[in-house]
Enzyme design. Structure first.
Site, short mmCIF file in Angstrom:
data_model
loop_
_atom_site.label_atom_id
_atom_site.label_comp_id
_atom_site.label_asym_id
_atom_site.label_seq_id
_atom_site.Cartn_x
_atom_site.Cartn_y
_atom_site.Cartn_z
N HIS A 94 0.81 -1.22 0.00
CA HIS A 94 0.00 0.00 0.00
C HIS A 94 0.84 1.26 0.00
O HIS A 94 0.40 2.32 0.39
CB HIS A 94 -1.01 -0.03 1.15
CG HIS A 94 -2.24 -0.80 0.75
ND1 HIS A 94 -2.15 -2.01 0.12
CD2 HIS A 94 -3.56 -0.52 0.86
CE1 HIS A 94 -3.37 -2.46 -0.14
NE2 HIS A 94 -4.25 -1.58 0.30
N ASP A 154 -5.69 4.94 10.01
CA ASP A 154 -7.11 5.06 9.67
C ASP A 154 -7.64 3.81 8.98
O ASP A 154 -8.83 3.56 8.94
CB ASP A 154 -7.33 6.25 8.73
CG ASP A 154 -7.03 7.56 9.41
OD1 ASP A 154 -7.00 7.59 10.65
OD2 ASP A 154 -6.81 8.56 8.70
N GLU A 265 -9.62 13.85 15.01
CA GLU A 265 -9.13 14.16 13.67
C GLU A 265 -9.96 15.31 13.11
O GLU A 265 -10.79 15.89 13.81
CB GLU A 265 -9.21 12.93 12.75
CG GLU A 265 -8.13 11.89 13.02
CD GLU A 265 -7.90 10.92 11.87
OE1 GLU A 265 -8.49 11.10 10.79
OE2 GLU A 265 -7.12 9.96 12.06
C1 LIG Z 1 -6.11 3.46 2.31
C2 LIG Z 1 -4.85 3.80 3.08
C3 LIG Z 1 -4.95 4.44 4.30
C4 LIG Z 1 -3.81 4.77 5.02
N1 LIG Z 1 -3.95 5.38 6.23
C5 LIG Z 1 -2.86 5.67 6.95
C6 LIG Z 1 -2.98 6.30 8.23
O1 LIG Z 1 -4.08 6.60 8.68
N2 LIG Z 1 -1.85 6.56 8.92
C7 LIG Z 1 -0.63 6.22 8.45
O2 LIG Z 1 0.35 6.44 9.17
N3 LIG Z 1 -0.48 5.65 7.25
C8 LIG Z 1 -1.57 5.38 6.50
N4 LIG Z 1 -1.41 4.80 5.27
C9 LIG Z 1 -0.05 4.61 4.73
C10 LIG Z 1 0.55 3.29 5.15
O3 LIG Z 1 0.96 3.33 6.48
C11 LIG Z 1 1.78 3.00 4.28
O4 LIG Z 1 1.42 3.04 2.92
C12 LIG Z 1 2.37 1.65 4.60
O5 LIG Z 1 3.59 1.54 3.91
C13 LIG Z 1 1.45 0.57 4.14
O6 LIG Z 1 1.83 -0.66 4.69
P1 LIG Z 1 2.09 -1.90 3.77
O7 LIG Z 1 2.03 -3.06 4.67
O8 LIG Z 1 1.20 -1.94 2.58
O9 LIG Z 1 3.59 -1.58 3.36
P2 LIG Z 1 4.39 -1.67 1.93
O10 LIG Z 1 3.78 -0.68 1.05
O11 LIG Z 1 4.30 -3.09 1.48
O12 LIG Z 1 5.81 -1.30 2.40
C14 LIG Z 1 6.15 0.02 2.80
C15 LIG Z 1 7.67 0.16 2.94
O13 LIG Z 1 8.10 -0.55 4.08
C16 LIG Z 1 8.95 -1.61 3.69
N5 LIG Z 1 8.51 -2.78 4.46
C17 LIG Z 1 7.34 -3.45 4.37
N6 LIG Z 1 7.32 -4.43 5.28
C18 LIG Z 1 8.47 -4.37 5.96
C19 LIG Z 1 9.04 -5.10 7.01
N7 LIG Z 1 8.40 -6.14 7.56
N8 LIG Z 1 10.26 -4.76 7.45
C20 LIG Z 1 10.93 -3.73 6.91
N9 LIG Z 1 10.45 -2.98 5.92
C21 LIG Z 1 9.23 -3.30 5.45
C22 LIG Z 1 8.78 -1.79 2.20
O14 LIG Z 1 9.94 -2.27 1.60
C23 LIG Z 1 8.46 -0.38 1.77
O15 LIG Z 1 9.63 0.35 1.63
C24 LIG Z 1 -2.53 4.46 4.51
C25 LIG Z 1 -2.43 3.83 3.27
C26 LIG Z 1 -3.57 3.50 2.56
C27 LIG Z 1 -3.43 2.84 1.24
#
Ligand SMILES: Cc1cc2nc3c(=O)[nH]c(=O)nc-3n(C[C@H](O)[C@H](O)[C@H](O)COP(=O)(O)OP(=O)(O)OC[C@H]3O[C@@H](n4cnc5c(N)ncnc54)[C@H](O)[C@@H]3O)c2cc1C
Ligand SMILES: *[C@@H]1O[C@H](CO)[C@@H](O)[C@H](O)[C@H]1NC(C)=O
Ligand SMILES: *[C@@H]1O[C@H](CO)[C@@H](O)[C@H](O)[C@H]1NC(C)=O
Ligand SMILES: *[C@@H]1O[C@H](CO)[C@@H](O)[C@H](O)[C@H]1NC(C)=O
Length: 510
Positions: A94, A154, A265
């Site tokens: 994400h 969120d 918020e």
């Molecule tokens: C609909 C939506 C709502 C959101 N709301 C919020 C919010 O309210 N507050 C907020 O703070 N953020 C929010 N986000 C952002 C979210 O926190 C980040 O996009 C986060 O990276 C998503 O987590 P993911 O598991 O999909 O990570 P990925 O997109 O898969 O990874 C993110 C980064 O972290 C690295 N990574 C992933 N897993 C690990 C691991 N286990 N160890 C080390 N590195 C790792 C990846 O290589 C990449 O660089 C939101 C995103 C979306 C799409």
């Protein structure tokens, strides 16, 4: 590059033979894993929520055990600086601009590394969770024990490791700090393939580095997350302001008060019609006749969003408390809307919106999001310059705004905040209309950032994406040195998370 893949029936493990082919005489070295690698059908690993950058990896590892991740990293580490091979952990993908992608490298599908979650009760309860676990699953598991994490995002269909690599900020952060302030211990595999357990007491530098560390120092495989007793129900409140100063004053007062709401918020609403009517499907106006008179059309409005948690036996008491808290606020009286939902329904609210958007084909569009942290003393300048000016409507998605108190952030982590004691998160979260593409919104983001620069607001981006190390240095400011030192200590070959564009493999990093 030379590769061969087969399944050894003796070990019943998949073995990947990987060799750079240079020099040609270098023997292929097997990577023994319990999971498996895939070389086709990896398009998912070239996609993310931002849907703007797409780079196919060379392979995807679907690990079954922590040791699969360690062996793979160790293998790439031993290939040395001559190899361009890189590795990215992918949580739920994400990210917005390819941060979890590894062009021609190996993506590690963290979600396949699921394991037991263990809840420990007591005075300071916690859960040990695999980093590839989604927060929604962590919540459901903890609820079986009457407990829940304290600080959220969120949206809960994100992985533990993904949000801890950024910060994890939501309406509870004013009280508990971000998610990175609510973990006790991590298991991390460094860029050399070493498995390290770290905490404030043990390997503290790695612990702090990894929190908010953008995946640069290691791959988190487990996290120990602080818990509290879970409430059953939530009173969920929305009130509207037409004046930004009044809105901001009330928000700041609420986050600083001893007795206050559990979640705080806010939303900016620009040029929307029928706003109040939209709310009616899920919220009840406290004064239906008055609410009918309220017209949102065209105006710039500010919606304060609040919740109070409670258990059924406390309802009368909590209603009284809410009434008293609301009586201190200066919103437009006819705009008080309240609803009551379960704690899970509230926390998982964005997923409900996701399902609606998906059904209309609006979830998989490009998301040119922009998140900015703004010092409190500059928020009025920002609001004047942006809301209703650069930002002329919010019809493509929400714009969030709320203040947090910096004392809840640990400055030893990799996360950088603005300089002041209080700062605002402003999140522009649009999707690009299919007919228009993302360009118009990207231009708008550029104009907002240019405005921040020329007005010298001292902002920091959250979930940033920069193309050059120069820009990253500016982002980290004084903290750059320690960030680069940690890189050379834990991932000296710059193997990890290449999609962040901070360090490049095979290039000296200091
Ligand atoms: C609909 C939506 C709502 C959101 N709301 C919020 C919010 O309210 N507050 C907020 O703070 N953020 C929010 N986000 C952002 C979210 O926190 C980040 O996009 C986060 O990276 C998503 O987590 P993911 O598991 O999909 O990570 P990925 O997109 O898969 O990874 C993110 C980064 O972290 C690295 N990574 C992933 N897993 C690990 C691991 N286990 N160890 C080390 N590195 C790792 C990846 O290589 C990449 O660089 C939101 C995103 C979306 C799409
Ligand atoms: C932030 O929190 C700290 C510690 O709880 C408190 O002392 C301080 O007054 C708060 N700051 C503001 C601006 O509310
Ligand atoms: C409001 O939006 C409409 C179309 O959605 C647009 O035509 C109009 O110019 C906008 N008004 C302002 C004040 O930006
Ligand atoms: C972190 O904050 C503490 C306490 O406010 C301060 O003493 C220290 O200098 C800060 N450290 C860094 C690296 O900014």
């Amino acid at each position: 590059m030379f590769l061969k893949q087969y399944t050894s029936n003796i070990l019943s493990t998949t073995v990947l033979l990987l060799c750079c082919g240079m020099p040609p005489s270098l023997p292929a070295v097997p990577i023994p894993v319990h999971g498996h690698f895939t070389f086709d059908g990896n398009e998912f690993a070239a996609r993310d929520f931002g849907n703007q950058l797409h780079s196919l990896p060379w392979a995807v590892l679907h690990p079954k055990k922590v040791s699969d991740v360690a062996s793979t990293i160790k293998h790439v580490w031993h290939m040395g600086p001559a190899s361009a091979m890189t590795l990215a952990a992918r949580g739920h993908g994400h990210s917005l601009l390819g941060q979890a992608q590894a062009p021609h490298g190996i993506v590690i599908n963290m979600e396949s590394l699921r394991g037991e979650m263990q809840v420990i009760k007591g005075k300071s309860p916690y859960v040990d969770a695999p980093a590839g676990e989604l927060w929604i699953n962590v919540l459901h598991h903890c609820l079986k024990h009457g407990l829940a994490p304290k600080s959220w995002t969120d949206y809960l269909h994100l992985t533990v490791g993904g949000t801890l690599s950024n910060a994890g900020i939501s309406g509870q952060a004013f009280r508990h700090g971000p998610q990175i302030s609510n973990v006790h211990q991590l298991e991390v595999i460094t860029g050399k393939g070493e498995v390290v357990v770290c905490s404030e007491e043990k390997n503290a530098d790695l612990f702090h580095g990894v929190l908010g560390g953008l995946g640069q120092f290691g791959i988190i495989t487990r996290a120990r997350i602080s818990l509290e007793p879970a409430p059953k129900q939530v009173k969920w409140i929305r009130v509207v302001y037409s004046d930004f100063s009044t809105f901001a004053r009330d928000q700041e007062r609420l986050i600083s008060a001893e007795k206050t709401f559990d979640y705080i918020e806010g939303l900016v609403i620009v040029n929307r019609t029928g706003l109040i009517n939209n709310w009616r499907s899920s919220f009840d106006p406290q004064d239906p006749d008055q609410a009918n008179q309220f017209v949102s059309d065209g105006r710039t409005l500010f919606c304060l969003e609040l919740t109070k948690n409670f258990n059924p036996a406390e309802e009368a008491h909590v209603d009284k408390e809410i009434k008293s808290l609301l009586s201190e606020l200066s919103y437009i009286p006819s705009t008080l809307f309240v609803t009551q939902v379960s704690y899970v329904e509230f926390l998982d609210r964005v997923h409900a919106a996701e399902l609606k958007l998906r059904s209309k084909g609006l979830w998989d569009l490009p998301h040119p999001w922009l998140n900015i942290l703004i010092p409190r003393s500059k928020i009025h300048t920002f609001a004047d310059g942006v809301f209703g000016n650069i930002l002329t409507d919010t019809n493509n998605g929400p714009v969030l705004i709320y203040p947090v108190n910096k004392s809840k952030w640990d400055n030893r982590t990799s996360f950088v905040t603005p300089d002041e004691d209080m700062f605002y998160l402003v999140a522009f979260l649009p999707h690009a209309a299919e007919s228009e593409g993302p360009q118009k919104l990207l231009n708008q983001n550029r104009r907002i950032l240019n405005f921040c620069d020329s007005a010298q607001l001292g902002v920091k981006q959250y979930l940033p994406h920069y193309k050059t190390q120069e820009e990253w240095r500016a982002h980290f400011g004084q903290r750059w040195e320690i960030f680069a030192q940690r890189k050379s200590a834990y991932d000296p070959l710059a193997i990890l998370a290449p999609g962040q564009n901070i360090f490049q493999k095979s290039i000296s990093i200091l």
